[in-house]
Scaffold this motif. Structure first.
Motif, mmCIF file in Angstrom:
data_model
loop_
_atom_site.group_PDB
_atom_site.id
_atom_site.type_symbol
_atom_site.label_atom_id
_atom_site.label_comp_id
_atom_site.label_asym_id
_atom_site.label_seq_id
_atom_site.Cartn_x
_atom_site.Cartn_y
_atom_site.Cartn_z
ATOM 1 N N ARG A 140 73.038 80.745 42.858
ATOM 2 C CA ARG A 140 73.158 79.589 41.972
ATOM 3 C C ARG A 140 72.354 79.746 40.685
ATOM 4 N NH1 ARG A 140 75.530 75.024 44.451
ATOM 5 N NH2 ARG A 140 75.933 75.326 46.686
ATOM 6 N N ARG A 141 71.670 80.890 40.552
ATOM 7 C CA ARG A 141 70.879 81.177 39.357
ATOM 8 C C ARG A 141 69.828 80.104 39.110
ATOM 9 N NH1 ARG A 141 75.556 83.565 35.227
ATOM 10 N NH2 ARG A 141 76.296 85.181 36.672
ATOM 11 N N LEU A 142 69.103 79.800 40.165
ATOM 12 C CA LEU A 142 68.031 78.809 40.124
ATOM 13 C C LEU A 142 66.740 79.444 40.631
ATOM 14 C CD1 LEU A 142 69.844 75.688 41.644
ATOM 15 C CD2 LEU A 142 69.221 76.038 39.244
ATOM 16 N N PRO A 143 65.588 78.904 40.229
ATOM 17 C CA PRO A 143 64.326 79.391 40.796
ATOM 18 C C PRO A 143 64.179 78.945 42.247
ATOM 19 C CG PRO A 143 63.925 77.552 39.319
ATOM 20 C CD PRO A 143 65.382 77.881 39.187
ATOM 21 N N LEU A 144 63.342 79.669 42.967
ATOM 22 C CA LEU A 144 63.023 79.337 44.355
ATOM 23 C C LEU A 144 61.620 78.751 44.420
ATOM 24 C CD1 LEU A 144 63.560 79.526 47.456
ATOM 25 C CD2 LEU A 144 62.513 81.810 47.341
ATOM 26 N N ARG A 145 61.490 77.647 45.139
ATOM 27 C CA ARG A 145 60.168 77.060 45.350
ATOM 28 C C ARG A 145 59.852 77.100 46.842
ATOM 29 N NH1 ARG A 145 58.750 70.849 43.914
ATOM 30 N NH2 ARG A 145 60.722 70.623 45.032
ATOM 31 N N LEU A 146 58.687 77.589 47.176
ATOM 32 C CA LEU A 146 58.202 77.614 48.558
ATOM 33 C C LEU A 146 57.156 76.518 48.720
ATOM 34 C CD1 LEU A 146 57.703 81.474 48.986
ATOM 35 C CD2 LEU A 146 59.763 80.118 49.486
ATOM 36 N N VAL A 147 57.287 75.727 49.770
ATOM 37 C CA VAL A 147 56.362 74.614 50.006
ATOM 38 C C VAL A 147 55.742 74.766 51.381
ATOM 39 C CG1 VAL A 147 56.142 72.127 50.301
ATOM 40 C CG2 VAL A 147 57.603 73.040 48.492
ATOM 41 N N HIS A 148 54.421 74.709 51.419
ATOM 42 C CA HIS A 148 53.678 74.742 52.682
ATOM 43 C C HIS A 148 52.825 73.485 52.750
ATOM 44 C CE1 HIS A 148 50.308 75.769 55.380
ATOM 45 N NE2 HIS A 148 51.189 76.523 56.002
ATOM 46 N N ALA A 199 64.147 89.904 40.847
ATOM 47 C CA ALA A 199 64.593 89.179 39.658
ATOM 48 C C ALA A 199 64.458 87.665 39.809
ATOM 49 C CB ALA A 199 66.048 89.541 39.336
ATOM 50 N N LEU A 200 64.059 87.212 40.980
ATOM 51 C CA LEU A 200 64.024 85.782 41.265
ATOM 52 C C LEU A 200 62.688 85.175 40.853
ATOM 53 C CD1 LEU A 200 65.595 83.447 42.597
ATOM 54 C CD2 LEU A 200 64.552 84.119 44.781
ATOM 55 N N ASP A 201 62.740 84.025 40.188
ATOM 56 C CA ASP A 201 61.539 83.277 39.821
ATOM 57 C C ASP A 201 61.098 82.474 41.041
ATOM 58 O OD1 ASP A 201 59.498 82.018 38.495
ATOM 59 O OD2 ASP A 201 60.786 80.587 37.459
ATOM 60 N N ILE A 202 59.912 82.760 41.561
ATOM 61 C CA ILE A 202 59.426 82.134 42.791
ATOM 62 C C ILE A 202 58.149 81.362 42.497
ATOM 63 C CG2 ILE A 202 58.660 82.516 45.162
ATOM 64 C CD1 ILE A 202 60.205 85.139 45.154
ATOM 65 N N LEU A 203 58.117 80.124 42.918
ATOM 66 C CA LEU A 203 56.950 79.267 42.764
ATOM 67 C C LEU A 203 56.450 78.888 44.147
ATOM 68 C CD1 LEU A 203 55.131 77.576 40.830
ATOM 69 C CD2 LEU A 203 56.761 75.705 41.164
ATOM 70 N N THR A 210 65.850 73.414 41.408
ATOM 71 C CA THR A 210 65.327 74.486 42.247
ATOM 72 C C THR A 210 65.996 74.460 43.617
ATOM 73 O OG1 THR A 210 63.541 73.169 43.217
ATOM 74 C CG2 THR A 210 63.044 74.345 41.169
ATOM 75 N N ILE A 211 65.921 75.608 44.298
ATOM 76 C CA ILE A 211 66.169 75.671 45.730
ATOM 77 C C ILE A 211 64.799 75.725 46.380
ATOM 78 C CG2 ILE A 211 67.206 76.959 47.630
ATOM 79 C CD1 ILE A 211 69.284 75.833 45.713
ATOM 80 N N THR A 212 64.536 74.851 47.334
ATOM 81 C CA THR A 212 63.219 74.774 47.951
ATOM 82 C C THR A 212 63.295 75.163 49.419
ATOM 83 O OG1 THR A 212 62.474 73.038 46.442
ATOM 84 C CG2 THR A 212 61.296 73.237 48.530
ATOM 85 N N ALA A 213 62.315 75.918 49.892
ATOM 86 C CA ALA A 213 62.225 76.292 51.302
ATOM 87 C C ALA A 213 60.879 75.865 51.861
ATOM 88 C CB ALA A 213 62.408 77.801 51.472
#
Length: 304
Positions: free
Chosen positions: A31-39, A77-81, A6-9
């Motif tokens: 990079r055709r990877l999912p995005l993960r958001l962390v708080h 189109a992006l998978d976001i977690l 994943t790419i994480t922000a």
């Protein structure tokens, strides 16, 4: 090579973190990877996927909810977690980085003291960049999608404008494969040119040159001959990577001066600057200076 999936922000509700998250979303798409958001910090519900973020009627959306929804509209189109953790920010982001290909965090000027050029990284961003197991990207507040694209007078759709160059600062005493690989991969996914810069300070004639590449013997002829040795060492270091990435245009520069000063100059007009950090060690002086003053996003890559 990066092995995360994943790419994480990191999200804290600030404008800087939202700009960084948007940069991370674009990188995830590249990079055709999912995005993960962390708080981190404020209690919240368990994991929720976007766009099906379940917010009870009448409840105000959290900063994490708002960021996830905004990004889902901007990048459908992006998978976001989206994930919340009650751990403090620095350990939470370090844990997230260990599970990611890249961690992206925002940086902004200290309250009341904005940087006139570039940005002053906050304590969380610096602490994470100095200790993460994976590459960390620091994105300044105000970074826009068009900032990573080259200027052009043609009336082209935004997504077709070429990317600005990627700049890599390389120490020939320690030209780590992880660092060079990350730079070539990053340039390749953008179809962007790569500029590799090695900066050094000539020693007085007759004295050993500090940081002389260990695979070479400093010649007796002075700074000019020592520079020739370094140019040869840089070309030798990059040769196998050029062969592995034949579609990436690569330029090499061996320049006199302090590494931070020369990297800041080289990064003017670039889309991304990449520097290294030896794993288990803190950020070096040059890296800290670059992080505080650079006007484009900067990547800190840990290496053995």
């Amino acid at each position: 090579m990066n092995t995360g999936t994943t790419i994480t922000a990191g999200i804290d509700g600030s404008r800087a973190s939202l700009d960084a998250a948007d940069w991370a979303a674009r990188e995830a798409e590249r990079r055709r990877l999912p995005l993960r958001l962390v708080h981190a910090g404020t209690p919240r519900r368990a994991v929720a996927r976007v766009p099906d973020v379940d917010v009870p009627a009448g409840c105000a959306r959290s900063a994490l909810d708002r960021a996830a929804i905004q990004l889902s509209y901007a990048h459908p189109a992006l998978d976001i977690l989206a994930r919340h953790t009650e751990a403090p920010a620095v350990p939470a982001l370090l844990a997230a980085a260990a599970e990611s290909q890249t961690l992206v965090v925002g940086s902004r000027g200290h309250t009341g003291h904005p940087a006139p050029a570039g940005f002053l990284a906050g304590s969380v961003a610096l602490a994470v960049a100095a200790a993460a197991e994976r590459p960390v990207v620091l994105v300044r507040e105000g970074e826009l999608p068009q900032d990573e694209r080259a200027f052009t007078s043609a009336d082209l759709p935004p997504g077709t404008v070429p990317y600005r160059p990627v700049v890599l600062g390389l120490d020939l005493e320690d030209p780590a494969d992880q660092l060079v690989a990350h730079a070539f991969e990053t340039a390749a996914v953008r179809s962007a040119p790569l500029l590799v810069v090695h900066a050094w300070t000539p020693a007085p004639d007759g004295d050993p040159a500090p940081g002389e590449p260990s695979a070479t013997v400093a010649p007796p002829g002075g700074a000019h001959d020592r520079e020739t040795v370094r140019r040869r060492a840089l070309s030798d270091t990059l040769r196998p990577w050029r062969a592995r990435f034949p579609g990436t245009p690569v330029s090499e520069e061996v320049v006199h001066g302090h590494p931070a000063d020369r990297l800041l100059r080289a990064s003017t007009g670039s889309g991304l600057l990449i520097v290294g950090r030896r794993a288990g060690e803190r950020l070096g002086r040059a890296a800290r200076t670059v992080i505080r003053q650079v006007t484009c996003p900067v990547v800190v890559v840990p290496h053995a």
